[in-house]
Motif scaffolding. Structure first.
Motif, PDB file in Angstrom:
ATOM      1  N   LEU A 185       0.854  -1.170   0.000  1.00  0.00           N
ATOM      2  CA  LEU A 185       0.000   0.000   0.000  1.00  0.00           C
ATOM      3  C   LEU A 185       0.898   1.231   0.000  1.00  0.00           C
ATOM      4  O   LEU A 185       1.694   1.438   0.921  1.00  0.00           O
ATOM      5  CB  LEU A 185      -0.900   0.019   1.239  1.00  0.00           C
ATOM      6  N   LEU A 186       0.791   2.053  -1.039  1.00  0.00           N
ATOM      7  CA  LEU A 186       1.509   3.318  -1.103  1.00  0.00           C
ATOM      8  C   LEU A 186       0.601   4.399  -0.536  1.00  0.00           C
ATOM      9  O   LEU A 186      -0.607   4.384  -0.755  1.00  0.00           O
ATOM     10  CB  LEU A 186       1.882   3.655  -2.544  1.00  0.00           C
ATOM     11  N   PHE A 187       1.168   5.354   0.176  1.00  0.00           N
ATOM     12  CA  PHE A 187       0.325   6.398   0.752  1.00  0.00           C
ATOM     13  C   PHE A 187       1.126   7.670   0.970  1.00  0.00           C
ATOM     14  O   PHE A 187       2.349   7.654   1.119  1.00  0.00           O
ATOM     15  CB  PHE A 187      -0.303   5.948   2.071  1.00  0.00           C
ATOM     16  N   GLN A 188       0.396   8.793   0.976  1.00  0.00           N
ATOM     17  CA  GLN A 188       0.966  10.088   1.306  1.00  0.00           C
ATOM     18  C   GLN A 188      -0.065  10.907   2.047  1.00  0.00           C
ATOM     19  O   GLN A 188      -1.235  10.955   1.653  1.00  0.00           O
ATOM     20  CB  GLN A 188       1.392  10.860   0.054  1.00  0.00           C
ATOM     21  N   TYR A 189       0.348  11.558   3.135  1.00  0.00           N
ATOM     22  CA  TYR A 189      -0.519  12.458   3.891  1.00  0.00           C
ATOM     23  C   TYR A 189       0.071  13.864   3.830  1.00  0.00           C
ATOM     24  O   TYR A 189       1.215  14.082   4.244  1.00  0.00           O
ATOM     25  CB  TYR A 189      -0.634  12.013   5.343  1.00  0.00           C
ATOM     26  N   GLY A 190      -0.716  14.816   3.330  1.00  0.00           N
ATOM     27  CA  GLY A 190      -0.262  16.193   3.276  1.00  0.00           C
ATOM     28  C   GLY A 190       1.030  16.325   2.496  1.00  0.00           C
ATOM     29  O   GLY A 190       1.173  15.768   1.399  1.00  0.00           O
ATOM     30  N   ASP A 191       2.001  17.050   3.079  1.00  0.00           N
ATOM     31  CA  ASP A 191       3.270  17.262   2.393  1.00  0.00           C
ATOM     32  C   ASP A 191       4.343  16.271   2.837  1.00  0.00           C
ATOM     33  O   ASP A 191       5.526  16.448   2.522  1.00  0.00           O
ATOM     34  CB  ASP A 191       3.760  18.697   2.610  1.00  0.00           C
ATOM     35  N   SER A 192       3.949  15.230   3.560  1.00  0.00           N
ATOM     36  CA  SER A 192       4.918  14.189   3.919  1.00  0.00           C
ATOM     37  C   SER A 192       5.318  13.397   2.675  1.00  0.00           C
ATOM     38  O   SER A 192       4.560  13.325   1.710  1.00  0.00           O
ATOM     39  CB  SER A 192       4.316  13.238   4.951  1.00  0.00           C
ATOM     40  N   PRO A 193       6.502  12.787   2.682  1.00  0.00           N
ATOM     41  CA  PRO A 193       6.902  11.979   1.524  1.00  0.00           C
ATOM     42  C   PRO A 193       5.992  10.764   1.351  1.00  0.00           C
ATOM     43  O   PRO A 193       5.355  10.297   2.300  1.00  0.00           O
ATOM     44  CB  PRO A 193       8.332  11.544   1.881  1.00  0.00           C
ATOM     45  N   TRP A 194       5.943  10.249   0.144  1.00  0.00           N
ATOM     46  CA  TRP A 194       5.244   8.990  -0.090  1.00  0.00           C
ATOM     47  C   TRP A 194       5.906   7.897   0.727  1.00  0.00           C
ATOM     48  O   TRP A 194       7.128   7.898   0.931  1.00  0.00           O
ATOM     49  CB  TRP A 194       5.252   8.628  -1.572  1.00  0.00           C
ATOM     50  N   ASN A 195       5.101   6.952   1.205  1.00  0.00           N
ATOM     51  CA  ASN A 195       5.582   5.862   2.036  1.00  0.00           C
ATOM     52  C   ASN A 195       4.866   4.592   1.613  1.00  0.00           C
ATOM     53  O   ASN A 195       4.011   4.627   0.720  1.00  0.00           O
ATOM     54  CB  ASN A 195       5.318   6.183   3.516  1.00  0.00           C
ATOM     55  N   ASP A 196       5.180   3.483   2.248  1.00  0.00           N
ATOM     56  CA  ASP A 196       4.527   2.227   1.868  1.00  0.00           C
ATOM     57  C   ASP A 196       4.379   1.315   3.072  1.00  0.00           C
ATOM     58  O   ASP A 196       5.129   1.415   4.049  1.00  0.00           O
ATOM     59  CB  ASP A 196       5.333   1.503   0.783  1.00  0.00           C
ATOM     60  N   ALA A 197       3.379   0.442   2.987  1.00  0.00           N
ATOM     61  CA  ALA A 197       3.160  -0.599   3.994  1.00  0.00           C
ATOM     62  C   ALA A 197       3.015  -1.929   3.273  1.00  0.00           C
ATOM     63  O   ALA A 197       2.114  -2.094   2.450  1.00  0.00           O
ATOM     64  CB  ALA A 197       1.906  -0.303   4.815  1.00  0.00           C
ATOM     65  N   PRO A 198       3.912  -2.898   3.532  1.00  0.00           N
ATOM     66  CA  PRO A 198       3.809  -4.193   2.857  1.00  0.00           C
ATOM     67  C   PRO A 198       2.661  -5.027   3.409  1.00  0.00           C
ATOM     68  O   PRO A 198       2.244  -4.855   4.562  1.00  0.00           O
ATOM     69  CB  PRO A 198       5.163  -4.844   3.161  1.00  0.00           C
ATOM     70  N   PHE A 199       2.171  -5.929   2.581  1.00  0.00           N
ATOM     71  CA  PHE A 199       1.099  -6.828   3.016  1.00  0.00           C
ATOM     72  C   PHE A 199       1.179  -8.109   2.205  1.00  0.00           C
ATOM     73  O   PHE A 199       1.234  -8.075   0.978  1.00  0.00           O
ATOM     74  CB  PHE A 199      -0.272  -6.190   2.818  1.00  0.00           C
ATOM     75  N   ASN A 200       1.210  -9.228   2.924  1.00  0.00           N
ATOM     76  CA  ASN A 200       1.183 -10.528   2.250  1.00  0.00           C
ATOM     77  C   ASN A 200       0.170 -11.423   2.958  1.00  0.00           C
ATOM     78  O   ASN A 200       0.329 -11.716   4.148  1.00  0.00           O
ATOM     79  CB  ASN A 200       2.564 -11.192   2.252  1.00  0.00           C
ATOM     80  N   PRO A 201      -0.879 -11.861   2.267  1.00  0.00           N
ATOM     81  CA  PRO A 201      -1.929 -12.645   2.922  1.00  0.00           C
ATOM     82  C   PRO A 201      -1.463 -13.999   3.420  1.00  0.00           C
ATOM     83  O   PRO A 201      -2.100 -14.590   4.295  1.00  0.00           O
ATOM     84  CB  PRO A 201      -2.985 -12.797   1.825  1.00  0.00           C
ATOM     85  N   GLN A 202      -0.361 -14.504   2.890  1.00  0.00           N
ATOM     86  CA  GLN A 202       0.097 -15.822   3.313  1.00  0.00           C
ATOM     87  C   GLN A 202       0.814 -15.783   4.660  1.00  0.00           C
ATOM     88  O   GLN A 202       1.171 -16.829   5.201  1.00  0.00           O
ATOM     89  CB  GLN A 202       0.982 -16.420   2.223  1.00  0.00           C
ATOM     90  N   ARG A 203       0.990 -14.584   5.198  1.00  0.00           N
ATOM     91  CA  ARG A 203       1.538 -14.465   6.545  1.00  0.00           C
ATOM     92  C   ARG A 203       0.432 -14.375   7.593  1.00  0.00           C
ATOM     93  O   ARG A 203       0.719 -14.301   8.783  1.00  0.00           O
ATOM     94  CB  ARG A 203       2.440 -13.238   6.635  1.00  0.00           C
ATOM     95  N   LEU A 204      -0.824 -14.356   7.152  1.00  0.00           N
ATOM     96  CA  LEU A 204      -1.943 -14.289   8.091  1.00  0.00           C
ATOM     97  C   LEU A 204      -2.198 -15.656   8.710  1.00  0.00           C
ATOM     98  O   LEU A 204      -1.924 -16.698   8.104  1.00  0.00           O
ATOM     99  CB  LEU A 204      -3.207 -13.812   7.368  1.00  0.00           C
TER     100      LEU A 204
END
Length: 260
Positions: free
Chosen positions: A129-148
Motif C-alpha cells: 500500500l503506497l500512501f501520502q498524507y499532506g506534504d509528507s513523503p510517499w511511504n509504503d506498507a507491505p502486506f502478504n496474505p500468506q503471513r496471516l
C-alpha cells in the motif's frame, strides 16, 4: 478532554449524496445522517458522514473493546513497536498504523489534516500500500496474505459503495497515539486491492522468497520520490484519494516526477 471521535445528529441527507461514506450502504432519498463532530479528525463538511444504519458501526470502531484516543494506547497490551508502517485488513475494518519515535509536529499535522492519497502495487509475491498524507513523503506498507493466521477475509464491494479505513500515527517507543484519522476508500480501489491480495494468496509461497522480494522492492524504491514515481506509473484503478466520493479513478496529484 480526550480527543476522541464523537457522533451527533440526526441531520437530513443531502440530495446530491447517493451513498453512505461509512460501510457499504446506499442512502434512500430521505435517510438521516449522523455527522462526526470532531472536524480536525478529517470529517469536516460531511466528508465523514455516517447514515443512521451505520451509526452503531462508527461508534463501535472507537468504543467496543478499546477506545482509540489521541494520547491513549494504540494497543493496551503493547507499548513498544518497531518503527515503520503496518497494515491490517480485517473482515470489517482496515487500519494503517505508522509507528515513529518522536514524530514531529509536521508529521502529526500531515496525518491530522493533510490530504491523503493511496495506491496499491503488486510486486512479485508481495503487495504494498503506497500512501501520502499532506506534504509528507510517499511511504509504503507491505502486506502478504500468506503471513496471516486465517484466510484473507475481504471480498469485492458493490460499485458505488465505500469502505472505512483508519490511520494512526503512533509513538513507537510508548505505543501512544499521536494522531488519528478515518477515511473511506471507494469500491473500485478496494476491489483492486482485494483482487490483488486474493491473487497473492494463491501463489506458491516461501518466507525466504517473500523476504527477498521485499528487499528487492526497497532496493528499487528506497525513498519518497521513487515511490511517488511508482505511484504515477500505476493504472488509474490502483489509486484513490482518502474520502473521495466519486467511485471512479482519480489521478495522483503532486509535483511532476523527474525523468527516470
Amino acid at each position: 478532554m480526550d480527543n476522541v471521535v464523537t457522533v451527533s445528529g440526526p441531520f437530513p441527507a443531502s440530495p446530491t449524496v447517493r451513498h453512505c461514506d461509512v460501510g457499504r450502504h446506499r442512502l434512500s432519498p430521505h435517510e438521516q445522517w449522523w455527522l462526526i463532530t470532531d472536524a480536525d479528525r478529517g470529517w469536516a463538511n460531511g466528508q465523514g458522514a455516517a447514515c443512521a444504519t451505520h451509526r452503531r458501526d462508527v461508534e463501535a470502531t472507537f468504543t467496543d473493546g478499546h477506545a482509540y484516543r489521541v494520547g491513549g494506547p494504540f494497543d493496551p497490551d503493547r507499548s513498544v513497536w518497531p518503527q515503520g508502517p503496518h497494515l491490517w485488513m480485517d473482515a470489517d475494518h482496515i487500519r494503517l498504523a505508522i509507528f515513529l519515535t518522536a514524530p514531529t509536529r509536521r508529521e502529526i499535522a500531515a496525518v491530522h489534516t493533510g490530504k491523503a492519497q493511496f495506491g496499491w502495487t503488486e510486486q512479485g509475491i508481495n503487495g504494498f500500500l503506497l500512501f501520502q498524507y499532506g506534504d509528507s513523503p510517499w511511504n509504503d506498507a507491505p502486506f502478504n496474505p500468506q503471513r496471516l493466521t486465517t484466510p484473507f477475509p475481504l471480498q469485492p464491494a458493490p460499485r458505488g459503495t465505500h469502505t472505512r479505513v483508519s490511520t494512526f500515527l503512533v509513538h513507537a517507543d510508548t505505543g501512544r497515539i499521536a494522531a488519528m484519522r478515518m477515511f473511506t476508500w471507494p469500491a473500485y480501489f478496494l476491489n483492486h486491492v482485494v483482487t490483488s491480495v486474493h491473487r497473492l494468496a494463491a501463489q506458491p509461497y516461501s518466507e525466504a522468497a517473500a523476504r527477498s522480494a521485499h528487499q528487492d522492492f526497497y532496493d528499487r524504491y528506497p525513498d519518497g520520490p521513487s515511490l511517488y514515481r511508482l505511484a504515477c506509473s500505476l493504472p488509474p484503478e490502483a489509486l484513490c484519494l482518502g474520502g473521495q466520493r466519486d467511485d471512479r479513478p482519480l489521478a495522483v496529484t503532486g509535483p511532476r516526477p523527474e525523468p527516470a
